[in-house]
Motif scaffolding. Sequence first.
Motif, PDB file in Angstrom:
ATOM      1  N   PHE A  14       0.837  -1.203   0.000  1.00  0.00           N
ATOM      2  CA  PHE A  14       0.000   0.000   0.000  1.00  0.00           C
ATOM      3  C   PHE A  14       0.869   1.249   0.000  1.00  0.00           C
ATOM      4  O   PHE A  14       0.615   2.200  -0.743  1.00  0.00           O
ATOM      5  CB  PHE A  14      -0.921  -0.030   1.220  1.00  0.00           C
ATOM      6  N   ALA A  15       1.921   1.244   0.803  1.00  0.00           N
ATOM      7  CA  ALA A  15       2.824   2.395   0.874  1.00  0.00           C
ATOM      8  C   ALA A  15       3.574   2.606  -0.432  1.00  0.00           C
ATOM      9  O   ALA A  15       3.854   3.741  -0.826  1.00  0.00           O
ATOM     10  CB  ALA A  15       3.816   2.217   2.021  1.00  0.00           C
ATOM     11  N   ALA A  16       3.888   1.503  -1.130  1.00  0.00           N
ATOM     12  CA  ALA A  16       4.656   1.588  -2.372  1.00  0.00           C
ATOM     13  C   ALA A  16       3.780   1.757  -3.597  1.00  0.00           C
ATOM     14  O   ALA A  16       4.285   2.023  -4.686  1.00  0.00           O
ATOM     15  CB  ALA A  16       5.512   0.335  -2.531  1.00  0.00           C
ATOM     16  N   ARG A  17       2.470   1.553  -3.451  1.00  0.00           N
ATOM     17  CA  ARG A  17       1.529   1.573  -4.569  1.00  0.00           C
ATOM     18  C   ARG A  17       1.813   0.464  -5.577  1.00  0.00           C
ATOM     19  O   ARG A  17       1.528   0.597  -6.765  1.00  0.00           O
ATOM     20  CB  ARG A  17       1.524   2.940  -5.267  1.00  0.00           C
ATOM     21  N   HIS A  18       2.329  -0.629  -5.094  1.00  0.00           N
ATOM     22  CA  HIS A  18       2.586  -1.787  -5.950  1.00  0.00           C
ATOM     23  C   HIS A  18       2.689  -3.025  -5.071  1.00  0.00           C
ATOM     24  O   HIS A  18       3.303  -2.987  -4.008  1.00  0.00           O
ATOM     25  CB  HIS A  18       3.876  -1.606  -6.743  1.00  0.00           C
ATOM     26  N   ARG A  19       2.094  -4.122  -5.542  1.00  0.00           N
ATOM     27  CA  ARG A  19       2.015  -5.325  -4.728  1.00  0.00           C
ATOM     28  C   ARG A  19       3.374  -5.991  -4.581  1.00  0.00           C
ATOM     29  O   ARG A  19       4.106  -6.165  -5.545  1.00  0.00           O
ATOM     30  CB  ARG A  19       1.013  -6.309  -5.348  1.00  0.00           C
ATOM     31  N   CYS A  20       3.691  -6.371  -3.361  1.00  0.00           N
ATOM     32  CA  CYS A  20       4.913  -7.100  -3.019  1.00  0.00           C
ATOM     33  C   CYS A  20       4.498  -8.363  -2.281  1.00  0.00           C
ATOM     34  O   CYS A  20       3.678  -8.300  -1.357  1.00  0.00           O
ATOM     35  CB  CYS A  20       5.829  -6.238  -2.153  1.00  0.00           C
ATOM     36  N   VAL A  21       5.039  -9.510  -2.688  1.00  0.00           N
ATOM     37  CA  VAL A  21       4.647 -10.774  -2.073  1.00  0.00           C
ATOM     38  C   VAL A  21       5.883 -11.594  -1.723  1.00  0.00           C
ATOM     39  O   VAL A  21       6.977 -11.368  -2.242  1.00  0.00           O
ATOM     40  CB  VAL A  21       3.734 -11.609  -3.008  1.00  0.00           C
ATOM     41  N   SER A  22       5.668 -12.548  -0.851  1.00  0.00           N
ATOM     42  CA  SER A  22       6.706 -13.524  -0.517  1.00  0.00           C
ATOM     43  C   SER A  22       6.561 -14.714  -1.459  1.00  0.00           C
ATOM     44  O   SER A  22       5.487 -15.303  -1.586  1.00  0.00           O
ATOM     45  CB  SER A  22       6.554 -13.980   0.939  1.00  0.00           C
TER      46      SER A  22
ATOM     47  N   THR B   6       5.698   6.685  -4.942  1.00  0.00           N
ATOM     48  CA  THR B   6       5.144   5.919  -3.829  1.00  0.00           C
ATOM     49  C   THR B   6       4.158   6.769  -3.020  1.00  0.00           C
ATOM     50  O   THR B   6       4.236   7.995  -3.016  1.00  0.00           O
ATOM     51  CB  THR B   6       6.264   5.420  -2.904  1.00  0.00           C
ATOM     52  N   LEU B   7       3.249   6.101  -2.327  1.00  0.00           N
ATOM     53  CA  LEU B   7       2.291   6.821  -1.487  1.00  0.00           C
ATOM     54  C   LEU B   7       2.977   7.411  -0.261  1.00  0.00           C
ATOM     55  O   LEU B   7       2.697   8.546   0.136  1.00  0.00           O
ATOM     56  CB  LEU B   7       1.169   5.875  -1.055  1.00  0.00           C
ATOM     57  N   ILE B   8       3.878   6.643   0.333  1.00  0.00           N
ATOM     58  CA  ILE B   8       4.633   7.084   1.497  1.00  0.00           C
ATOM     59  C   ILE B   8       6.089   7.255   1.090  1.00  0.00           C
ATOM     60  O   ILE B   8       6.675   6.372   0.467  1.00  0.00           O
ATOM     61  CB  ILE B   8       4.542   6.054   2.649  1.00  0.00           C
ATOM     62  N   ASP B   9       6.665   8.396   1.426  1.00  0.00           N
ATOM     63  CA  ASP B   9       8.067   8.636   1.097  1.00  0.00           C
ATOM     64  C   ASP B   9       8.952   7.622   1.820  1.00  0.00           C
ATOM     65  O   ASP B   9       8.658   7.222   2.957  1.00  0.00           O
ATOM     66  CB  ASP B   9       8.463  10.061   1.497  1.00  0.00           C
ATOM     67  N   ILE B  10      10.020   7.226   1.160  1.00  0.00           N
ATOM     68  CA  ILE B  10      10.900   6.202   1.727  1.00  0.00           C
ATOM     69  C   ILE B  10      11.487   6.623   3.075  1.00  0.00           C
ATOM     70  O   ILE B  10      11.753   5.791   3.939  1.00  0.00           O
ATOM     71  CB  ILE B  10      12.020   5.851   0.718  1.00  0.00           C
TER      72      ILE B  10
ATOM     73  N   ILE C 259      -3.371  -1.698  -5.340  1.00  0.00           N
ATOM     74  CA  ILE C 259      -2.021  -2.213  -5.601  1.00  0.00           C
ATOM     75  C   ILE C 259      -1.998  -3.268  -6.705  1.00  0.00           C
ATOM     76  O   ILE C 259      -0.932  -3.787  -7.028  1.00  0.00           O
ATOM     77  CB  ILE C 259      -1.413  -2.826  -4.323  1.00  0.00           C
ATOM     78  N   SER C 260      -3.161  -3.561  -7.318  1.00  0.00           N
ATOM     79  CA  SER C 260      -3.221  -4.687  -8.252  1.00  0.00           C
ATOM     80  C   SER C 260      -3.985  -4.380  -9.535  1.00  0.00           C
ATOM     81  O   SER C 260      -4.638  -5.254 -10.094  1.00  0.00           O
ATOM     82  CB  SER C 260      -3.870  -5.905  -7.570  1.00  0.00           C
ATOM     83  N   ASP C 261      -3.939  -3.137 -10.016  1.00  0.00           N
ATOM     84  CA  ASP C 261      -4.745  -2.810 -11.206  1.00  0.00           C
ATOM     85  C   ASP C 261      -3.890  -2.438 -12.417  1.00  0.00           C
ATOM     86  O   ASP C 261      -4.353  -1.795 -13.347  1.00  0.00           O
ATOM     87  CB  ASP C 261      -5.712  -1.678 -10.896  1.00  0.00           C
ATOM     88  N   ALA C 262      -2.634  -2.879 -12.443  1.00  0.00           N
ATOM     89  CA  ALA C 262      -1.727  -2.456 -13.514  1.00  0.00           C
ATOM     90  C   ALA C 262      -2.196  -2.893 -14.893  1.00  0.00           C
ATOM     91  O   ALA C 262      -1.983  -2.175 -15.884  1.00  0.00           O
ATOM     92  CB  ALA C 262      -0.322  -3.005 -13.248  1.00  0.00           C
TER      93      ALA C 262
END
Length: 322
Positions: free
Chosen positions: A107-115, A148-152, A183-186
């Motif tokens: 959510f913070a990155a505006r892109h999905r990250c998974v394990s 990104t939504l949240i600055d690093i 995060i999943s509409d690319a």
Amino acid sequence: MTHFGIGAPARRRGAFSLTPNRVINTGMIIIPSYTGNVRVRRAPRPRFSLRNGVRLVFTKHFSYEKDDRDEAISFSELAAEFRLTGKTQNISDVSKDLDDFLLLSSFAARHRCVSLGWTYTDSRGNIVHHYRRDIAIPKEKDISSRDTLIDITEFPKFIRAAYRRFCGFTEKDQFGRAIYPLISDADKTTEMSYFSLFSGLESALLFADRTFHIFPRGHRPLHERWTVFHAKYSVDISDLWPVTDKTNGITLVQLRNKVAHGEYLNPGQTLALLYAREHLRWAVERVVLSLLGWPVAKSRVRAGSLGHLYPYNNWKQARATF
């Protein structure tokens, strides 16, 4: 599984393999030498403790392959290293807690990250390689640090506050349904993305009602629920295309209904729909931030950060095409 026959008990440690995440800072400086050697100088590695007490250390793991000319090619992947200390800690439970952390960081990155899975050495010296089959791997996306939504620099504070709040939720899955469309509409069309984002908004309102019981009993139309939610959480969207206020033109809800009923949109209206989608995305992001207790002013969805974007500055003209 590989067994090395270690006689003494081994330390229970391992690493999760993760897809890229722009806000998890694993920066490093690679210094090549004329001798062919390469030195790597790492920045301080980010650390985070999950609710079960397992401490994660984020870093990059490097691998090497030979190309057609027999030259070595290096590549890296994001990894979360961990060590289990308690007898009751289970790697599958740690993986579930990590998924919660990755949902919020996505959510913070505006892109999905998974394990993708993990490599783990158990107390008997067995090295276990586990590859997950229950996930869809997100496509790679080049994300600037300004996107990104949240600055690093704010992310460490954000993730600690947001994760603490999230751990107290009883409706975690419902809250996740509000985040997934963000995060999943690319690969979605504008229309499908618009519907998905509306689903996210509805999910956020349903989560708020199930968690805080803010709406009167019985079915209530969206405009009534939105009014109650807006009053309770003071989500300021006065600078955005209105969700339900039709005083000066078509609302985001009315536009959704037009598209859902198959009404023809001329080229100007099609462009306006694209603008409306961005405003809907920003509205949902502000709603989710408010539920997590994080100030919109400390995010890139605040008015000051949107002022350079064309959809933000010209939405009134776009609204007038309907």
